[in-house]
Design an enzyme around this catalytic site. Structure first.
Site, PDB file in Angstrom:
ATOM      1  N   ASP A 163       0.802  -1.225   0.000  1.00  0.00           N
ATOM      2  CA  ASP A 163       0.000   0.000   0.000  1.00  0.00           C
ATOM      3  C   ASP A 163       0.838   1.281   0.000  1.00  0.00           C
ATOM      4  O   ASP A 163       2.016   1.277   0.358  1.00  0.00           O
ATOM      5  CB  ASP A 163      -0.976   0.012   1.186  1.00  0.00           C
ATOM      6  CG  ASP A 163      -0.273  -0.154   2.538  1.00  0.00           C
ATOM      7  OD1 ASP A 163       0.763  -0.849   2.594  1.00  0.00           O
ATOM      8  OD2 ASP A 163      -0.760   0.410   3.532  1.00  0.00           O
TER       9      ASP A 163
ATOM     10  N   GLU B  28      -0.537  -1.998   5.215  1.00  0.00           N
ATOM     11  CA  GLU B  28       0.378  -1.940   6.362  1.00  0.00           C
ATOM     12  C   GLU B  28       0.213  -0.610   7.081  1.00  0.00           C
ATOM     13  O   GLU B  28       0.377  -0.517   8.283  1.00  0.00           O
ATOM     14  CB  GLU B  28       1.831  -2.099   5.874  1.00  0.00           C
ATOM     15  CG  GLU B  28       2.845  -2.320   7.001  1.00  0.00           C
ATOM     16  CD  GLU B  28       3.164  -1.065   7.801  1.00  0.00           C
ATOM     17  OE1 GLU B  28       3.248  -1.147   9.036  1.00  0.00           O
ATOM     18  OE2 GLU B  28       3.311   0.004   7.184  1.00  0.00           O
ATOM     19  N   GLU B  29      -0.141   0.429   6.298  1.00  0.00           N
ATOM     20  CA  GLU B  29      -0.152   1.794   6.836  1.00  0.00           C
ATOM     21  C   GLU B  29      -1.439   2.153   7.562  1.00  0.00           C
ATOM     22  O   GLU B  29      -1.484   3.191   8.228  1.00  0.00           O
ATOM     23  CB  GLU B  29       0.040   2.811   5.691  1.00  0.00           C
ATOM     24  CG  GLU B  29       1.349   2.688   4.923  1.00  0.00           C
ATOM     25  CD  GLU B  29       2.531   3.264   5.696  1.00  0.00           C
ATOM     26  OE1 GLU B  29       2.331   3.739   6.824  1.00  0.00           O
ATOM     27  OE2 GLU B  29       3.649   3.215   5.166  1.00  0.00           O
TER      28      GLU B  29
ATOM     29  N   HIS C 198       7.975   8.698   4.271  1.00  0.00           N
ATOM     30  CA  HIS C 198       6.735   9.452   4.525  1.00  0.00           C
ATOM     31  C   HIS C 198       6.871  10.937   4.189  1.00  0.00           C
ATOM     32  O   HIS C 198       6.240  11.775   4.833  1.00  0.00           O
ATOM     33  CB  HIS C 198       6.257   9.289   5.981  1.00  0.00           C
ATOM     34  CG  HIS C 198       5.719   7.915   6.281  1.00  0.00           C
ATOM     35  ND1 HIS C 198       4.658   7.686   7.135  1.00  0.00           N
ATOM     36  CD2 HIS C 198       6.091   6.701   5.841  1.00  0.00           C
ATOM     37  CE1 HIS C 198       4.404   6.383   7.205  1.00  0.00           C
ATOM     38  NE2 HIS C 198       5.279   5.756   6.439  1.00  0.00           N
TER      39      HIS C 198
HETATM   40 ZN   LIG Z   1       5.198   3.739   6.388  1.00  0.00          ZN
HETATM   41 ZN   LIG Z   2       6.586   0.965   5.421  1.00  0.00          ZN
END
Ligand SMILES: [Zn+2]
Ligand SMILES: [Zn+2]
Length: 450
Positions: A129, A192-193, A419
């Protein structure tokens, strides 16, 4: 109390602490460190051979990023690539994830399965993702999905796992893959996020759909833009922190700004609460237990110069390694927030655990370390310091012998942080990543043949 007794108590406490945050005990069957089977396999050469294909796949995924639980195109691309390589694929695992294994495993009849003892498998995990960030990079394969970007490198993780699949398929085709090499399952997970409405992220949902059934050990990795290319970070025991998040609602009584005596000012209550919360880390827990508590947002339900605020919302996160701190932080937040009741207001606290701490298994970490030694040499393996970031790979660590490695991906002379809109990697890391995933799985499985 004598200094010796104090010292002894300190030693016992330190030992208990380190046992609590280090890995589960070593399994009875150790991996031989003599002449790993993988040394005889052309892992590096095959990673080099498939580099262009991996890079192309990474760029295609990078151009078409999808948010958590929306990874439909990515799932379709990965599924078709895995099928092209000859793997049997199950789509829709964990909603928008998939698993894949050597087709022969799927084709076994019930009778032949009964005749052969069921062997445990080793998993290779990648996440797929992206994040809600607008990309600001100069390259020509930027995100075409406005406001969404692969800013955590999950496109690279997916490409590495696909590269591992290419390496294993080639070994199989060339008759170089040992029999045990077929006992590998790929887990391409979504989300995952982020979590769904039930607070579950991709790893938990993959496990609920049986992705770990029969899997004894698992390997995964994360690109790291601060670690030089060609280096690998490995750490047995605790590596990443647990992550809790919380929402607080401070409740007062609204009113006219000119007549504060008629209301209960939620902003003033919140100010007192924020101060009280700041003392939790310094006064309410042991200094020997690392923990961070951050209030990341605060807002009043009204915003005007002449209104007494009726309510204030605060959100934050706690990061720690010792599981017991989950309950301690939650209860200490309640204690700190009680101050608003003493002042005539009230509060609501919504507290939840997002990820447990990530604890790398000793045996699997050893397998990955021996593989990394073959691939990049001992001198290029570092032990990362504890990181207060978190990862949902930690859920797999609770169920299987899992190791999460850190992959050096730094662009020389430049660090593009995770990020951020400028996040980027040196794509040459894909070669090391693919060889590490394939090699570690093979090396762990090889212990049965030694
Ligand atoms: Zn991340
Ligand atoms: Zn990551």
């Amino acid at each position: 109390m004598s200094i010796l007794i104090l010292l002894e108590l300190w030693c016992i406490r330190t030992k208990l602490l380190s046992e609590r945050i280090t890995s589960k005990s070593m399994s009875s069957k150790k991996i031989s460190s003599e002449k790993p089977v993988i040394e005889k396999l052309p892992l590096k050469e095959l990673a080099e051979k498939h580099f262009a294909a991996m890079r192309e796949l990474r760029r295609t995924i990078h151009k078409n990023p999808e948010l958590s639980f929306g990874e439909n195109k990515t799932m379709a691309l990965v599924a078709s690539e895995m099928r092209r390589l000859g793997y049997a694929v199950k789509e829709g695992i964990g909603k928008t994830g998939l698993t894949a294994e050597f087709a022969e495993q799927e084709c076994q009849t019930e009778t032949s399965q009964r005749e052969k003892p069921i062997k445990s498998k080793v998993g290779i995990r990648a996440d797929m993702d992206a994040l809600p960030i607008t990309e600001d990079n100069p390259h020509d394969y930027c995100s075409t999905n406005s406001g969404v970007m692969h800013a955590c490198g999950h496109d690279a993780h997916t490409a590495c796992a696909l590269g591992a699949a290419m390496i294993l398929a080639d070994l199989n085709k060339d008759g170089l893959l040992p029999d045990f090499g077929k006992q590998i399952r790929f887990l391409f997970q979504p989300a995952e996020e982020s979590t769904n409405a039930d607070g579950k992220s991709g790893a938990s949902l993959m496990m609920e759909d049986g992705a770990l059934e029969g899997v004894e050990a698992l390997v995964g990795l994360h690109v790291f833009p601060n670690l030089p290319l060609g280096m690998i970070g490995l750490k047995e025991g605790a590596l990443l922190a647990a992550c809790d998040t919380f929402e607080i609602k401070i409740l007062g009584k609204g009113g006219h700004g000119a007549y504060p005596e008629d209301g209960i000012d939620a902003i003033v209550l919140a100010a007192q609460a924020v101060q009280a919360i700041q003392t939790i880390i310094s006064r309410r827990k042991s200094a020997l237990s690392p923990c961070v508590l951050t209030l990341g947002g605060i807002r009043s339900t009204t915003y005007a110069p002449n209104i007494i605020a009726e309510a204030v919302e605060i959100t934050g996160t706690a990061r720690y390694f010792e599981p017991a701190l989950h309950e301690l932080i939650r209860s200490e937040l309640e204690r700190a927030l009680a101050i608003v009741r003493a002042l005539g207001g009230d509060y609501q606290l919504f507290y939840k655990n997002e990820n447990p701490p990530l604890i790398n298994d000793a045996l699997m970490t050893d397998a990955v370390r021996q593989t990394a030694t073959v691939l990049v040499g001992k001198e290029n393996i570092i032990e990362p310091t504890l990181q207060l970031g978190s990862e949902d790979f930690s859920f797999y660590c609770q169920k299987t012998k899992a190791c999460f490695a850190v992959l050096g991906a730094q662009i020389e002379g430049d660090t593009r942080n995770l990020h951020t809109p400028r996040f980027d990697i040196d794509e040459a890391c894909l070669k090391t990543g693919a060889a590490l995933l394939a090699g570690s799985a093979l090396h762990f499985l090889s212990r049965d043949s030694q």
